[in-house]
Motif scaffolding. Structure first.
Motif, mmCIF file in Angstrom:
data_model
loop_
_atom_site.group_PDB
_atom_site.id
_atom_site.type_symbol
_atom_site.label_atom_id
_atom_site.label_comp_id
_atom_site.label_asym_id
_atom_site.label_seq_id
_atom_site.Cartn_x
_atom_site.Cartn_y
_atom_site.Cartn_z
ATOM 1 N N MET A 11 77.902 40.542 34.846
ATOM 2 C CA MET A 11 79.168 40.332 33.820
ATOM 3 C C MET A 11 79.948 39.087 34.048
ATOM 4 O O MET A 11 80.126 38.962 35.213
ATOM 5 N N THR A 12 79.840 38.606 33.052
ATOM 6 C CA THR A 12 80.899 37.335 32.658
ATOM 7 C C THR A 12 81.884 37.564 31.742
ATOM 8 O O THR A 12 82.823 37.158 31.576
ATOM 9 N N ASN A 13 81.485 38.432 30.418
ATOM 10 C CA ASN A 13 82.187 38.649 29.421
ATOM 11 C C ASN A 13 82.265 40.060 28.968
ATOM 12 O O ASN A 13 81.201 40.533 28.880
ATOM 13 N N THR A 14 83.272 40.659 28.364
ATOM 14 C CA THR A 14 83.376 41.955 27.758
ATOM 15 C C THR A 14 84.508 41.786 26.694
ATOM 16 O O THR A 14 85.611 41.342 26.984
ATOM 17 N N ASP A 15 84.441 42.487 25.806
ATOM 18 C CA ASP A 15 85.349 42.659 24.807
ATOM 19 C C ASP A 15 86.414 43.596 25.003
ATOM 20 O O ASP A 15 86.240 44.455 25.845
ATOM 21 N N PHE A 16 87.472 43.833 24.083
ATOM 22 C CA PHE A 16 88.439 44.676 24.169
ATOM 23 C C PHE A 16 88.145 46.037 23.152
ATOM 24 O O PHE A 16 87.476 45.674 22.163
ATOM 25 N N THR A 17 88.641 47.235 23.597
ATOM 26 C CA THR A 17 88.416 48.226 22.806
ATOM 27 C C THR A 17 89.429 48.455 21.848
ATOM 28 O O THR A 17 89.254 49.276 20.936
ATOM 29 N N ASP A 18 90.479 47.894 21.874
ATOM 30 C CA ASP A 18 91.906 47.965 21.130
ATOM 31 C C ASP A 18 91.920 46.989 20.092
ATOM 32 O O ASP A 18 90.859 46.189 19.598
ATOM 33 N N GLU A 19 92.819 46.605 19.642
ATOM 34 C CA GLU A 19 93.259 45.726 18.413
ATOM 35 C C GLU A 19 92.906 44.216 18.885
ATOM 36 O O GLU A 19 92.845 43.295 18.275
ATOM 37 N N GLY A 72 88.761 46.088 37.578
ATOM 38 C CA GLY A 72 90.078 45.825 38.136
ATOM 39 C C GLY A 72 90.807 45.533 36.818
ATOM 40 O O GLY A 72 91.941 45.249 37.016
ATOM 41 N N ARG A 73 90.517 45.461 35.637
ATOM 42 C CA ARG A 73 91.035 45.175 34.543
ATOM 43 C C ARG A 73 92.087 46.161 34.055
ATOM 44 O O ARG A 73 91.872 46.976 33.609
ATOM 45 N N THR A 74 93.138 46.152 34.705
ATOM 46 C CA THR A 74 94.225 46.996 34.196
ATOM 47 C C THR A 74 94.841 46.663 32.939
ATOM 48 O O THR A 74 94.779 45.815 31.953
ATOM 49 N N GLY A 75 95.096 48.014 32.166
ATOM 50 C CA GLY A 75 95.483 47.767 30.798
ATOM 51 C C GLY A 75 94.303 47.756 29.761
ATOM 52 O O GLY A 75 94.729 47.781 28.497
ATOM 53 N N GLU A 76 93.241 48.041 30.170
ATOM 54 C CA GLU A 76 92.026 47.901 29.146
ATOM 55 C C GLU A 76 91.392 49.413 29.318
ATOM 56 O O GLU A 76 91.159 50.020 30.270
ATOM 57 N N GLU A 77 91.166 49.872 28.225
ATOM 58 C CA GLU A 77 90.557 51.198 27.843
ATOM 59 C C GLU A 77 88.838 50.882 28.134
ATOM 60 O O GLU A 77 88.384 52.257 28.684
ATOM 61 N N GLY A 78 88.257 49.813 28.007
ATOM 62 C CA GLY A 78 86.945 49.932 28.106
ATOM 63 C C GLY A 78 86.427 49.619 29.508
ATOM 64 O O GLY A 78 85.409 48.824 29.832
ATOM 65 N N PRO A 108 84.931 42.122 16.767
ATOM 66 C CA PRO A 108 83.423 42.615 16.666
ATOM 67 C C PRO A 108 82.495 41.380 16.305
ATOM 68 O O PRO A 108 82.862 40.146 15.754
ATOM 69 N N GLY A 109 81.339 41.336 16.995
ATOM 70 C CA GLY A 109 80.392 40.076 16.804
ATOM 71 C C GLY A 109 80.508 39.252 17.887
ATOM 72 O O GLY A 109 79.736 38.352 18.142
ATOM 73 N N THR A 110 81.716 39.513 18.913
ATOM 74 C CA THR A 110 81.657 38.449 19.925
ATOM 75 C C THR A 110 81.542 39.159 21.244
ATOM 76 O O THR A 110 81.599 40.556 21.178
ATOM 77 N N ILE A 111 81.381 38.562 22.142
ATOM 78 C CA ILE A 111 81.408 39.220 23.557
ATOM 79 C C ILE A 111 82.751 39.402 24.302
ATOM 80 O O ILE A 111 82.623 39.548 25.580
ATOM 81 N N GLY A 112 83.816 38.817 23.592
ATOM 82 C CA GLY A 112 85.041 38.666 24.197
ATOM 83 C C GLY A 112 85.219 37.626 24.922
ATOM 84 O O GLY A 112 84.470 36.709 25.094
ATOM 85 N N PRO A 113 86.625 37.632 25.594
ATOM 86 C CA PRO A 113 86.555 36.426 26.635
ATOM 87 C C PRO A 113 86.015 36.798 28.106
ATOM 88 O O PRO A 113 85.646 37.680 28.224
ATOM 89 N N ALA A 114 86.112 35.686 28.783
ATOM 90 C CA ALA A 114 85.627 35.748 30.186
ATOM 91 C C ALA A 114 86.318 36.651 31.012
ATOM 92 O O ALA A 114 87.551 37.237 30.660
ATOM 93 N N LEU A 115 85.651 37.244 32.082
ATOM 94 C CA LEU A 115 86.157 38.440 32.977
ATOM 95 C C LEU A 115 87.273 37.541 33.761
ATOM 96 O O LEU A 115 87.290 36.398 34.013
ATOM 97 N N PRO A 116 88.208 38.332 34.627
ATOM 98 C CA PRO A 116 89.093 37.641 35.390
ATOM 99 C C PRO A 116 88.559 36.709 36.499
ATOM 100 O O PRO A 116 87.070 37.122 37.036
ATOM 101 N N ASP A 117 89.063 35.646 36.669
ATOM 102 C CA ASP A 117 88.794 34.577 37.332
ATOM 103 C C ASP A 117 87.364 34.019 37.283
ATOM 104 O O ASP A 117 86.597 33.378 38.160
#
Length: 525
Positions: free
Chosen positions: A328-336, A203-209, A340-349
């Motif tokens: 899943m609790t975290n995922t990074d973004f595919t864009d700018e 449900g993460r609109t605006g994300e390519e991943g 790299p090297g991080t798991i990105g920020p937390a998922l929604p909610d």
């Protein structure tokens, strides 16, 4: 960085994901399994008829049904059929030996086991003497007995009436996860936990991943593992994507399947990422269909991540999760926005904190190392029949202790550094040192033993044993490695044995694995 909330969730039973897919895209291909193809409508119909067969056996709400099978279409038909009957699924690692299978079936209280014919011998040994497992259902192409998987389906006309379920309370899946000591614990994941996590993923609109309709997903990660169960199986069905089944991992086969089926989404693990950066086979296959690759189950360096993205010509990102968080609790973004090297920020909610390692209560400033805590609707209900372990893992106000040492920057991007728990992670699988130590102590020539993780370029970590021989006994390293190998799954087997005079322990006799770990790392430095 906070992702936009997706609340309210209003979760429904997990099995309705397949029903809804069959209604929306009945003729789309849901699964490619070798030469076989299954549409969403066919998958749904078979799952419904299998559910009727289970109900006819007297299985339903409150019952536990195990699946012991490699990746195949029947796994998913069984998974959804069990849920439609109102029962709970416990997925058993297909690499387990008989004692491990027996342990999980006993600990879960399973009344039935669905087993693939390639694993029937191990299952039969595990079930010998068991009065608890009343039904054994065999998945085999040519099985014509009344109790075979396809015979049971053919004997039914349609789905049963589904029992009333409370998604917030009723347990859909009971995978097993290693604790810090001893054997594995059943993780109670409710229908709401799993449905919520699927929505958080899709449900993460605006994300390519994000997986979407029309994607082709290669399923080389095992479906019995929470990663395969939710991030691949459930997400693909919810999105209307096609799953291409793959059995035992082989690099050439994986690349061939990507090229043949124009795979667009690849979920994988760091050892495969490493292999992809090194293999000359990549030059022989067209992998230009890949839209993104997500790796999880263990950390990947930013340098390796960037190198792989260059090699594949697609976005490569990291995600993070645990069995206890559905996963899943975290995922990074595919864009700018990606780092790299991080798991990105937390998922929604999903909320996250990094706290000090001593008290586990004091929040640390950005950049400092501590234990990662997670709170969100995907956090498990608890450990099955283990209230004390549940209370240790989840605080009264809902924060789950991941046991992972991490840092978080001022924007909420998380970097996983190490594990507070002493689990060994072999290619994403968790190995409890205490289980292997207990096995070693069963050997007549072993007086004491300790097992630690040893860094390994391909697997991430392998178990290394430090052994004290009994007086007048001279077991060799090869003998002890073979002794353990006969009794555990491949991923738990020892990679090395070193003989020492004494195992370090504290005044109360507690084994000090950290001393051995530090010594090992000093040698490798």
């Amino acid at each position: 960085m906070n992702r936009a909330s997706l609340a309210p969730y209003n979760p429904e039973p997990v099995q309705r994901l397949l029903r809804q897919a069959a209604e929306q895209w009945p003729d789309d291909t849901a699964i490619v399994d070798g030469e076989r193809r299954f549409t969403f409508a066919e998958l749904d119909a078979y799952a419904g008829r299998f559910a009727s067969a289970l109900v006819a056996m007297g299985l339903g709400k409150g019952d536990i049904v195990g699946i012991l099978s490699p990746n195949c279409a029947e796994f998913e038909i069984a998974f959804f059929g069990i849920l439609r009957a109102g029962a709970t699924v416990t997925t058993v690692n297909s690499g387990y030996r008989e004692r491990e299978i027996a342990y999980q079936l006993e600990a879960s209280g399973a009344q039935a086991l669905i087993v693939h014919h390639t694993l029937a011998a191990a299952a039969d040994l595990a079930l010998s003497g068991s009065e608890q497992v009343r039904h054994r259902i065999l998945i085999a192409e040519d099985a014509d007995t009344e109790s075979s998987f396809w015979s049971l389906i053919e004997a039914q006309d349609g789905p049963p009436t589904e029992p009333a379920l409370d998604p917030l309370e009723d347990v859909a899946a009971l995978p097993f996860s290693s604790g810090t000591t001893g054997l594995q614990k059943g993780v109670m994941l409710t229908h709401a936990n799993l449905r919520t996590n699927v929505r958080q993923n899709l449900g993460r609109t605006g994300e390519e991943g994000v997986v979407r309709r029309g994607d082709v997903m290669l399923v080389h990660l095992p479906l019995f593992h929470i990663y395969g169960m939710t991030v691949l199986q459930l997400s693909a069905i919810a999105a209307g994507a096609t799953q291409v089944m793959m059995g035992r991992f082989d690099m050439r086969e994986m690349l061939s399947l990507i090229a043949e089926h124009r795979v667009s989404v690849l979920y994988t693990v760091p050892p495969v990422c490493l292999g992809l950066t090194l293999t000359p086979l990549l030059d022989e296959y067209d992998v230009g269909s890949l839209r993104f690759l997500l790796t999880g189950a263990a950390p990947l360096s930013g340098e390796m991540q960037s190198r792989l993205a260059d090699r594949l010509g697609c976005a490569v990102i990291q995600g993070y999760g645990l069995t206890e968080t559905s996963p899943m609790t975290n995922t990074d973004f595919t864009d700018e926005r990606g780092r790299p090297g991080t798991i990105g920020p937390a998922l929604p909610d999903t909320e996250e904190r990094v706290v000090d390692l001593e008290s586990g209560e004091r929040d640390l400033p950005p950049g400092e190392l501590g234990e990662l805590l997670v709170r969100g609707p995907q956090v498990m209900k608890g450990y099955y029949r283990q209230p004390e372990a549940t209370a240790e893992a989840i605080t009264p106000d809902g924060w789950f202790h991941t046991g992972d040492i991490a840092s978080m920057d001022e924007d909420g991007y998380v970097r996983i550094v190490d594990r507070k728990k002493e689990l060994i992670k072999y290619k994403g699988f968790q190995v409890a040192p205490a289980e292997l130590e207990g096995l070693l102590l069963e050997h007549p020539g072993v007086a004491d033993a300790a097992v630690i993780p040893k860094a390994d370029e391909e697997a991430g970590e392998v178990p290394k044993a430090f052994v004290v021989r009994k007086q007048d006994a001279e077991p060799s390293a090869d003998e002890l490695m073979a002794f353990v190998a006969e009794r555990v799954a491949t991923f738990k087997q020892l990679g090395e044995v070193e003989f020492i005079d004494a195992i370090p322990k504290n005044a109360s006799g507690k084994l000090l694995r950290r001393v051995l770990i530090d010594q090992e790392r000093a040698r490798e430095a």
